[in-house]
Design a protein around this motif. Structure first.
Motif, PDB file in Angstrom:
ATOM      1  N   SER A 106       0.856  -1.182   0.000  1.00  0.00           N
ATOM      2  CA  SER A 106       0.000   0.000   0.000  1.00  0.00           C
ATOM      3  C   SER A 106       0.893   1.233   0.000  1.00  0.00           C
ATOM      4  N   GLY A 107       0.809   2.006  -1.075  1.00  0.00           N
ATOM      5  CA  GLY A 107       1.667   3.179  -1.216  1.00  0.00           C
ATOM      6  C   GLY A 107       3.033   2.887  -1.787  1.00  0.00           C
ATOM      7  N   LEU A 108       3.345   1.620  -2.030  1.00  0.00           N
ATOM      8  CA  LEU A 108       4.627   1.213  -2.600  1.00  0.00           C
ATOM      9  C   LEU A 108       4.370   0.412  -3.866  1.00  0.00           C
ATOM     10  N   GLU A 109       5.324   0.438  -4.785  1.00  0.00           N
ATOM     11  CA  GLU A 109       5.218  -0.360  -5.996  1.00  0.00           C
ATOM     12  C   GLU A 109       5.525  -1.819  -5.680  1.00  0.00           C
ATOM     13  N   THR A 110       4.617  -2.692  -6.111  1.00  0.00           N
ATOM     14  CA  THR A 110       4.789  -4.116  -5.822  1.00  0.00           C
ATOM     15  C   THR A 110       6.068  -4.663  -6.441  1.00  0.00           C
TER      16      THR A 110
END
Length: 503
Positions: free
Chosen positions: A362-366
């Motif tokens: 959440s809020g980060l690139e997977t």
């Protein structure tokens, strides 16, 4: 047949019978004259052209085969050969040094965060397009701008096409946007909007939104390509002629792009994107195009029940103040445009109950998180991550997409896996490669200065960081192994394999 013997008549071949659909051909000169077949000239034959890419065809199509756009094929006549003769010029050409540049001086809007993105304020005659997701707060922001920009010398006209005037009045009462020089009108007809301009003579026009206004001279429903192009063109001409600043609200598609023809973004002077998660308080205004300033500025706002307010120091929204450090958390400094923001990365690892462990972000690139997991397992010798459920997120709704947050993500994951907190008041800045090396990033000095201003005393950075703020301890790391040494060894639950062997 008279005069022919019956025997001869029987032996003479009979002519072929006429075709049932055959018709006698009559030429202009009468029977017996050959007639040329009449063909349709190119001028008489209708032609069709795509308004987006200019592709031409002889028949109408619903979708352009060239640019794949729907509803852009329109009929047009054969272009006539014309010669343009020189005409009378409106203003004579001057040397560029004699042109008065004071006419393009920006006027503040009363909202400092918006002025930061615009480059100082609104320039007379400038047309600004503000686009964003539904419900993100575009109308609330512009109504606040309309009230704060209105004065005795500068009137503001707010035209709404999506709401009634009473609905806008209720919002104005809630956020305190009431001013005697702010005029409000609910119109969806372009001619009526232009009539309001003649009556009010405003210095600032706000249209919410450009997709709801239509011109009676153009066929098509409001929001169509032809209507949006006509409405925008008419308002741009009116703004340039009157020296009036204009703020247009634009819708976006499900992919996040601005709805309507691409020509709209080329015609306007400034294009702004209003971003933010509707479940979070933070809102960002990001400049995409700006003819009067830089495009790497970002304005930060906080949306609440009383309206929307600018945040000169938004780093407090992205941090969680604690007395003692917690495992699985690491701080970093990201750059939003030219503004440094301190953000917190959190990670949690638990034993998986299913064959395929979960990976939630959440809020980060997977993809960045997956890459950091692979680097930690292969280069950092942490083998407990592959079989555990891993959850990673940011605080405050901020989105970290730049590579400078890689080191903070890796340290947060390693801290969660070993159940060991990182040292207090530590920030990590750096890009991590697949070989485990920590690479340099841009703006390290600005990032360190922002972290020092907020009271952080230790930092992990790549080599050669430049000037370091006084009183701050900076540790230069070359690879992920050097960075993992900041974890206290006494409490490591998943220590590197080589250290376990030495023990």
């Amino acid at each position: 047949m008279p005069g022919v013997h019956p025997a001869e008549r029987a032996t003479r071949p009979r002519p072929d019978p006429p075709h049932p659909q055959a018709r006698p051909v009559v030429s202009p000169g009468g029977y017996g004259f050959p007639m040329a077949a009449r063909t349709k000239t190119t001028k008489d034959r209708p032609s069709y052209r795509c308004t987006e890419c200019g592709w031409q065809t002889a028949k109408w199509l619903g979708r352009c085969p060239e640019c794949q756009a729907w509803g852009t094929i329109e009929e047009y006549g054969a272009p006539a050969v014309r010669t343009t003769t020189p005409g009378r010029v409106t203003t004579s050409a001057l040397p560029i040094g004699e042109v008065d540049g004071r006419q393009a001086t920006a006027r503040p809007t009363g909202v400092p965060e918006l002025d930061r993105v615009l480059g100082g304020g609104l320039v007379p005659g400038a047309v600004v397009l503000l686009a964003g997701e539904p419900g993100v707060g575009k109308s609330t922001l512009l109504l606040d701008v309309a009230a704060k920009s209105a004065s005795d010398e500068h009137r503001t006209l707010y035209v709404t096409g999506e709401e009634s005037a009473s609905q806008v009045r209720l919002r104005a009462d809630r956020i305190g946007a009431i001013d005697d020089h702010l005029y409000l009108a609910a119109e969806t007809d372009l001619a009526a909007v232009l009539g309001h301009l003649d009556a009010v003579k405003p210095s600032l026009l706000i249209l919410d939104s450009v997709q709801t206004v239509a011109s009676p001279e153009i066929d098509g429903a409001p929001g169509g390509m032809a209507q949006v192009r006509e409405v925008a063109g008419a308002l741009i001409r009116a703004s340039k002629e009157r020296g009036m600043s204009t703020l247009l609200v634009g819708h976006v598609t499900k992919d996040g792009a601005i709805a309507g023809p691409r020509l709209l973004e080329h015609l306007v002077d400034v294009v702004l994107h209003f971003e933010g998660d509707r479940h979070a308080r933070l809102r960002l205004v990001r400049g995409v195009k700006n003819r009067y300033g830089a495009t790497d500025e970002v304005g930060c706002f906080e949306l609440h029940d009383e309206g929307i307010t600018g945040l000169a120091d938004p780093s407090g929204l992205f941090l969680t103040r604690r007395d003692e450090p917690v495992p699985g958390t690491c701080l970093t400094v990201t750059l939003e445009g030219r503004r440094p923001l301190v953000a917190e990365v959190q990670a949690l690892t638990v034993d998986s109950q299913i064959p395929s462990p979960r990976r939630t972000t959440s809020g980060l690139e997977t993809s960045r998180v997956s890459m950091m997991l692979a680097v930690l397992e292969q280069r950092g010798r942490i083998s407990a991550l592959g079989k555990r459920d891993i959850y990673s997120a940011t605080v405050g709704g901020v989105k970290l997409s730049e590579p400078a947050a890689d080191l903070a993500i890796a340290l947060a994951l390693a801290s969660a896996a070993s159940d060991t907190p990182l040292p207090k008041n530590l920030v990590a800045i750096g890009e991590v490669g697949l070989a485990g090396e920590v690479r340099r990033v841009t703006g390290v000095q600005r990032r360190l200065a922002e972290a020092h201003r907020l009271g952080f005393t230790h930092a992990l950075v790549p080599g050669d960081p430049g000037k370091i703020p006084s009183g701050m301890k900076v540790l230069e790391v070359a690879d992920i192994g050097d960075a993992l040494r900041v974890l206290p060894r006494s409490r490591r639950r998943d220590a590197p394999r080589d250290e376990e062997e030495r023990r």
